[in-house]
Design a protein around this motif. Structure first.
Motif, mmCIF file in Angstrom:
data_model
loop_
_atom_site.group_PDB
_atom_site.id
_atom_site.type_symbol
_atom_site.label_atom_id
_atom_site.label_comp_id
_atom_site.label_asym_id
_atom_site.label_seq_id
_atom_site.Cartn_x
_atom_site.Cartn_y
_atom_site.Cartn_z
ATOM 1 N N LEU A 283 0.837 -1.198 0.000
ATOM 2 C CA LEU A 283 0.000 0.000 0.000
ATOM 3 C C LEU A 283 0.874 1.250 0.000
ATOM 4 C CD1 LEU A 283 -2.612 -1.182 2.651
ATOM 5 C CD2 LEU A 283 -2.843 -1.225 0.165
ATOM 6 N N THR B 118 -1.162 3.357 8.699
ATOM 7 C CA THR B 118 -0.960 1.995 9.183
ATOM 8 C C THR B 118 -1.773 1.026 8.339
ATOM 9 O OG1 THR B 118 -0.599 2.780 11.437
ATOM 10 C CG2 THR B 118 -1.133 0.451 11.172
ATOM 11 N N TYR B 119 -1.125 -0.040 7.903
ATOM 12 C CA TYR B 119 -1.733 -1.092 7.089
ATOM 13 C C TYR B 119 -2.610 -1.929 7.997
ATOM 14 C CZ TYR B 119 -1.431 -4.907 3.531
ATOM 15 O OH TYR B 119 -1.668 -5.869 2.584
ATOM 16 N N PHE C 149 -5.985 1.963 4.968
ATOM 17 C CA PHE C 149 -4.636 2.561 5.015
ATOM 18 C C PHE C 149 -4.839 4.073 5.105
ATOM 19 C CE2 PHE C 149 -0.222 2.181 4.894
ATOM 20 C CZ PHE C 149 0.379 2.898 3.871
ATOM 21 N N CYS D 285 -4.066 7.408 -2.706
ATOM 22 C CA CYS D 285 -3.816 6.112 -2.116
ATOM 23 C C CYS D 285 -3.694 5.098 -3.253
ATOM 24 C CB CYS D 285 -4.981 5.745 -1.195
ATOM 25 S SG CYS D 285 -4.776 4.237 -0.253
#
Lengths: 112, 113
Positions: free
Chosen positions: B33, B65-66, B73, B90
């Motif tokens: 990501l 943060t994934y 995300f 994103c």
């Protein structure tokens, strides 16, 4: 290090003319990507190359679009004949082993 | 297929405000990501990335943060500056052999002094 270089930065042409966009990837990168950005459709991947070989061209809108990568340091995106709906910003990006992509500044194309 | 959904903009904040831009994704497997930023008249620049669940990417005061459990995300910054005004994208890269990025639609952020 020089980043991805694109030329020209701006191109204005008339409908029916041939347009050639150029890209020099970052030295040592083995992947090269061409994107198109418009307000209506956002960022679209057109085609990408690995080691100068086209891998996926499913995003190329139609036969008027063609892309080549004759060597590791140069790629072209050609539109022939151009149409007003091709007006967009075209980005080239490169990456090493398909990891993080680094984008060029883009070419703003206007077809009258 | 893979897809990325971003919070719609535009977003306008005052300087020093807290920023959150939501991003959720749909993908098979475990994608990588990314957040990219685009300043006016420029190409996209990588802002931060995360390659596995629970990883936190950070750069220039931005964090994301994934979250595999919520397939999210989200981008955050505790105190934005006028110079953060830009479009934020994103993106994900599938875990498979394909190397292309799938982008969200972008979120325009304007920070007022």
């Amino acid at each position: 290090d020089a980043g991805v270089i694109q030329s020209p930065r701006h191109e204005v042409t008339e409908m029916g003319q041939e347009v050639t966009l150029r890209c020099k990837p970052i030295s040592g990168h083995d992947y090269l990507f061409w994107y198109r950005q418009t307000m209506m459709r956002g960022l679209e991947l057109l085609i990408y190359f690995n080691n100068n070989v086209p891998i996926d061209d499913s995003g190329m809108p139609e036969d008027r679009f063609s892309a080549k990568m004759p060597n590791a340091s140069f790629s072209t995106l050609k539109i022939q004949p151009s149409e007003p709906r091709d007006s967009a910003v075209y980005f080239c990006a490169s990456s090493s082993r398909g990891d993080t992509q680094y984008f060029g500044p883009g070419t703003r194309l206007t077809v009258l | 297929g893979d897809s990325v959904t971003q919070m719609e903009g535009p977003v306008t904040l005052s300087e020093e405000a807290f920023l959150t831009i939501n991003c959720t994704y749909t993908a098979t497997g475990y994608p990588s990501l990314f957040w990219y930023v685009q300043y006016p008249g420029e190409g996209l620049q990588l802002l931060l990335k995360a390659t596995k669940a629970d990883d936190k990417g950070s750069n220039k005061g931005f964090e994301a943060t994934y979250r595999k459990e919520t397939t999210s995300f989200h981008l955050e910054k505790g105190s934005v500056q006028v110079s953060d005004s830009a479009v934020y994208f994103c993106a994900l890269r599938d875990a498979g052999s394909a190397r292309q990025l799938t982008f969200g639609s972008g979120t325009q952020l304007t920070v007022l002094p």
